[in-house]
Design an enzyme around this catalytic site. Sequence first.
Site, PDB file in Angstrom:
ATOM      1  CD  GLU A   1      -1.554  -6.047   5.550  1.00 11.46           C
ATOM      2  OE1 GLU A   1      -1.612  -4.824   5.774  1.00 11.46           O
ATOM      3  OE2 GLU A   1      -1.207  -6.517   4.452  1.00 11.46           O
TER       4      GLU A   1
ATOM      5  N   GLY B   1      -1.342 -15.213  37.590  1.00 14.88           N
ATOM      6  CA  GLY B   1      -2.318 -16.258  37.306  1.00 14.88           C
ATOM      7  C   GLY B   1      -2.699 -16.297  35.845  1.00 14.88           C
ATOM      8  N   GLY B   2      -2.217 -15.315  35.065  1.00 15.74           N
ATOM      9  CA  GLY B   2      -2.534 -15.251  33.655  1.00 15.74           C
ATOM     10  C   GLY B   2      -1.534 -15.998  32.794  1.00 15.74           C
ATOM     11  CB  VAL B   3      -1.635 -16.774  29.155  1.00 13.90           C
ATOM     12  CG1 VAL B   3      -0.737 -17.491  28.153  1.00 13.90           C
ATOM     13  CG2 VAL B   3      -2.988 -17.453  29.217  1.00 13.90           C
TER      14      VAL B   3
ATOM     15  CB  SER C   1       2.944 -13.721  34.757  1.00 14.33           C
ATOM     16  OG  SER C   1       1.768 -14.338  35.244  1.00 14.33           O
ATOM     17  CB  SER C   2       1.526 -18.875  33.641  1.00 10.52           C
ATOM     18  OG  SER C   2       0.629 -18.369  34.608  1.00 10.52           O
TER      19      SER C   2
ATOM     20  CB  CYS D   1      -0.978  -0.029   1.160  1.00 12.52           C
ATOM     21  SG  CYS D   1      -2.343   1.146   0.977  1.00 12.52           S
TER      22      CYS D   1
ATOM     23  CG  HIS E   1      -3.807  -3.549   3.161  1.00 14.44           C
ATOM     24  ND1 HIS E   1      -2.796  -3.082   3.964  1.00 14.44           N
ATOM     25  CD2 HIS E   1      -4.386  -2.450   2.614  1.00 14.44           C
ATOM     26  CE1 HIS E   1      -2.766  -1.760   3.933  1.00 14.44           C
ATOM     27  NE2 HIS E   1      -3.726  -1.348   3.111  1.00 14.44           N
TER      28      HIS E   1
END
Length: 508
Positions: A168, A221-223, A225-226, A78, A166
């Site tokens: 993508e 407890g989230g993805v 940081s785990s 583009c 585009h």
Amino acid sequence: MNKILILDFGSQYTQLIARKVREAGVYCEIHPFNRIPARDADLKGVILSGSPSSVTASDAPQPDLKGLRGELPLLGICYGAQWLAQNGGGEVAPAGTREYGRAKLSVLDTSDPLFAGIPASSTVWMSHGDTITRLPADAEVIGSTDTVDNAAFRLKGEPTWGIQFHPEVHHSEYGPQILRNFVIGICGCSGDWTPENFIEATVAELQEKLGDDRVILGLSGGVDSSVAAMLLHRAIGRNLHCIFVDSGLLRKNEFESVLRSYEGMGLNVRGVRAGERFLDDLRGETDPEKKRKIIGRDFVEVFNAEAKKVENARWLAQGTIYPDVIESSSVKGPSATIKSHHNVGGLPKEMNLKVVEPLRLLFKDEVRRVGKALGLDPDILGRHPFPGPGLGIRILGEVTAEKVRVLQEADAIYMGKLREYGLYDSIWQAGTILLPVRSVGVMGDERTYESTVALRAVTSVDGMTADWVHLPYDFLADVSNEIIRKVRGINRVVYDISSKPPATIEWE
């Protein structure tokens, strides 16, 4: 490791380009067009993104491609294509009407490697106000649409292509294949950017970087940081010290269940109960931003106190992911506050810790794939995003222990029903909001005057935009009945059907 450089001119689609390249198994990095990194041996090709700017404007972005153009394969998309055309002696002018939406691409040169395996006619997505009216003398057209003669071109004598559509965007029927043709077929990338290879390389890098040093990580407890914790654990074992703070604003029984999961994964984790402190400091406060600041401040102070108990710690690990990195150094400048509380930002300088961010190269979906390859607990891997301030911003108005109890009970029923009906995994984020609204109701023969909760469920890719989920009526009826029947203090349930924008996902 093979690498593709994506130069960002401010397009809303730039991250999509990177995601599609990564999906082809090729590592890529996004950098602002005016801060091009030094070329290294791993760099195999360059992509120029679109832009909201016009190449005909006096302040149009002007990249310096010295050392790149003509020496490495280059694809302009583009704005990138229009800049190549104008910079090469062609002409760009405003289109008669804005070219936006689906168009039929006719491939004029089926032998061109950019269109290998692409049908002679396919659907592509246009989004531009300018168009290339005349190509440079050394360019040849390889694709057109009914309204765009120069929809795709190649410069003779150098490995440079330009396309005005585009690839993508998912509306472009063979867009992923076109990008794959460029990064693998033309640039010669190996296509081996996989979760397993990322894990192997990252663990080795962490071992070399950290040595025998001790590292502190705040778990949420989230993805993110785990997964960061599992990578660090694989690299340095017990030298990783994890701290999981219970603010008293987590979901029902979440502190206990997540802590058990972490311990089951072999992590060296310390759980800290601090709910009373948070609730005491929130007493009487109703302003959303002030509540966030109180919660963030208390979290930092509790975390800091626990971190000081880890002797000789030298590093602070964070779950920063690639969109955070891009946003903080984008063409448009640093955005305001990028998950600072969630990622333990703003820790006191006296801690004197260096920062390590093992996920800073990954998008959210890649983090999940890496987590799966690491064997992360499926319950954590599939968790919906949860706000750093927790239920503190899902209780509108003052936060009290009783309101937390009521909301936890209602939310537990909602989450349980989503799983029972098989809906949880198809939703990007869901939550329950306790409103500062009381209404009259009837239970049995008695009049009630109790609180209202709003249910929220959205679909999204990255949280920047979101649409509300069309939950089945029988499901909503079941959840409403169960909450009103079992949660003392609630007599009315409503469902939020607002999209983002104009609304936000959270209410505060």
